[in-house]
Design an enzyme around this catalytic site. Sequence first.
Site, short mmCIF file in Angstrom:
data_model
loop_
_atom_site.label_atom_id
_atom_site.label_comp_id
_atom_site.label_asym_id
_atom_site.label_seq_id
_atom_site.Cartn_x
_atom_site.Cartn_y
_atom_site.Cartn_z
N SER A 41 0.89 -1.19 -0.01
CA SER A 41 0.04 -0.05 0.20
C SER A 41 0.68 1.28 -0.07
O SER A 41 0.24 2.10 -0.47
CB SER A 41 -1.05 -0.20 1.17
OG SER A 41 -0.36 0.27 2.44
N LYS A 89 0.23 5.01 6.63
CA LYS A 89 -0.37 5.74 5.57
C LYS A 89 0.16 7.06 5.60
O LYS A 89 0.98 7.65 6.45
CB LYS A 89 -1.66 5.91 5.53
CG LYS A 89 -2.71 4.40 5.67
CD LYS A 89 -2.59 3.79 4.54
CE LYS A 89 -3.22 2.26 4.54
NZ LYS A 89 -2.80 1.46 3.55
#
Length: 173
Positions: A41, A89
């Site tokens: 990711s 993230k």
Amino acid sequence: MAQMQGRRYIKAFLKGFFVAVPVTVTFLDRVACIARVEGASMQPSLNPGDKQVSDVVLLNHWSIRNYEVQRGDIVSLVSPRNPKQKIIKRVIALEGDVIKTISYKTKYVKVPDGHMWVEGDHRGHSFDSNAFGPVSLGLLHARATHILWPPEHWQKLPAKLPPERQPLQKERE
């Protein structure tokens, strides 16, 4: 005499142990720790290309103690969907910012007070705010500041925001 030396050694060891363990735990909880980043990711920033090697990053808890993050920071946070899991993230928008979403239920979102918008760098391969919406700052765990392993990836992680992910309206600089 040898028995006395043995007892003294054990006593000194235990004293050191009972001081070192709480100090170490406090340091790891409040100051910094390391973590292995798994998955795709955050590619290419983390785990670039190579599936066999996971980057190990330094997570700085101290720097976010007052929930002070900036756009572009890579952060670790408790997953809004699974409180037993931590995710990593990039901060895209802060409270008050208006962001154009990628695949969220609405095309535009104004990030509410006390929240941030986070996304993975690898579009389409990330479970992020485009799936679960703005994230409470209370879920913030740490800021990733450096890649420590493998040696060929060593670097300081800069706070950089992809130009195409700039908020449409910024509440604060």
